[in-house]
Design a protein around this motif. Structure first.
Motif, mmCIF file in Angstrom:
data_model
loop_
_atom_site.group_PDB
_atom_site.id
_atom_site.type_symbol
_atom_site.label_atom_id
_atom_site.label_comp_id
_atom_site.label_asym_id
_atom_site.label_seq_id
_atom_site.Cartn_x
_atom_site.Cartn_y
_atom_site.Cartn_z
ATOM 1 N N LEU A 43 2.538 50.999 58.192
ATOM 2 C CA LEU A 43 2.701 50.384 56.861
ATOM 3 C C LEU A 43 3.090 51.659 55.841
ATOM 4 O O LEU A 43 3.940 51.076 54.921
ATOM 5 N N GLY A 44 2.671 52.683 55.741
ATOM 6 C CA GLY A 44 3.047 53.584 54.702
ATOM 7 C C GLY A 44 4.498 53.768 54.958
ATOM 8 O O GLY A 44 5.085 54.228 53.767
ATOM 9 N N LYS A 45 4.882 54.011 56.096
ATOM 10 C CA LYS A 45 6.310 54.334 56.359
ATOM 11 C C LYS A 45 7.250 53.270 56.165
ATOM 12 O O LYS A 45 8.343 53.500 55.184
ATOM 13 N N VAL A 46 7.078 52.027 56.628
ATOM 14 C CA VAL A 46 8.098 50.846 56.210
ATOM 15 C C VAL A 46 8.063 50.416 54.889
ATOM 16 O O VAL A 46 8.922 49.728 54.505
ATOM 17 N N PHE A 47 6.830 50.736 54.021
ATOM 18 C CA PHE A 47 6.914 50.251 52.634
ATOM 19 C C PHE A 47 6.814 51.276 51.770
ATOM 20 O O PHE A 47 6.514 50.962 50.592
ATOM 21 N N SER A 48 7.859 52.493 52.252
ATOM 22 C CA SER A 48 7.845 53.406 51.262
ATOM 23 C C SER A 48 9.264 53.886 51.246
ATOM 24 O O SER A 48 9.641 54.065 52.578
#
Length: 233
Positions: free
Chosen positions: A125-130
């Motif tokens: 989630l940190g990667k796909v929403f940043s």
């Protein structure tokens, strides 16, 4: 009286007495001869009632002993049926206790697996929403690896708008997962409730922070947890 009359009478009398005596003797003998037969019948009669009574008592004992011997066998059979039924009930009850959702939820029993799925989902989630204005391609590539199924389809449909907005507004989005709680976990499936803080930065403007809450479903594939569904709460 004639001289010879008295003598004759006496002789006859004597003969009569003799005959009478003989008759009495014969009668006595006849009576004695009949007594044994009567005695024997009496003894037989005395013996027969005793024998009959004994036979009757024996028959009664056998009649009463028959059911008495059958009762233990009947009780043993009933007890065996009851024990089998009770054993089956205990087995079913034990199986139900072992198969309850609580006991099959590894999130309550397997801390290592719970930590792994929470870490993989948090990282994804940190990667796909940043993303940044010039860094959307890397975000899209990460989504292809970390998302699958419905989650990837939804993300692909929306990311075109995100790319355009990020380029036009010089928008940078940074997502921090505050907490990821695993609510249910099996050997290859997990459900999580995730709390996130998202920081929006536009060129020339102050950053703003927004909280987000997601319900996430993940699947274990090739040793890594992949997000297959995301629902906003």
């Amino acid at each position: 009286m004639k001289p010879g009359s008295g003598t004759t009478t006496d002789v006859v009398t004597d003969e009569t007495d003799v005959v009478t005596d003989e008759t009495d003797v014969e009668g006595a003998e006849a009576g004695e001869a009949g007594v044994p037969g009567t005695a024997e019948r009496a003894r037989d009669d005395d013996t027969d009632p005793g024998a009959g009574a004994g036979a009757g008592a024996s028959g009664g004992e056998e009649t009463e002993a028959g059911p008495a011997r059958r009762w233990p066998r009947v009780l043993a059979g009933v007890l065996a049926v009851v024990l089998l039924a009770a054993g089956g009930a205990f087995y079913v009850a034990g199986r139900q206790l072992r198969d309850t959702p609580a006991t099959s939820n590894k999130a309550l029993t397997d801390s290592a697996a719970t930590t792994q799925v929470a870490g993989d989902v948090t990282n994804a989630l940190g990667k796909v929403f940043s993303y940044g204005p010039g860094d959307t391609a890397a975000t899209k590539a990460s989504a292809q690896q970390l998302l699958a199924g419905k989650a990837l389809q939804q993300y692909a449909a929306l990311f075109g708008q995100v790319e355009k907005q990020a380029a036009d507004q010089k928008l940078t989005l940074t997502t921090h997962v505050v907490r990821a709680g695993v609510t249910r976990l099996t050997h290859d499936s997990a459900h999580l409730l995730v709390f996130m803080d998202q920081v929006y930065e536009r060129k020339g403007k102050a950053a703003s922070t927004a909280a987000a809450q997601l319900s996430v479903t993940a699947r274990l594939r090739q040793g890594r947890w992949t997000i297959v569904e995301i629902d906003a709460r």
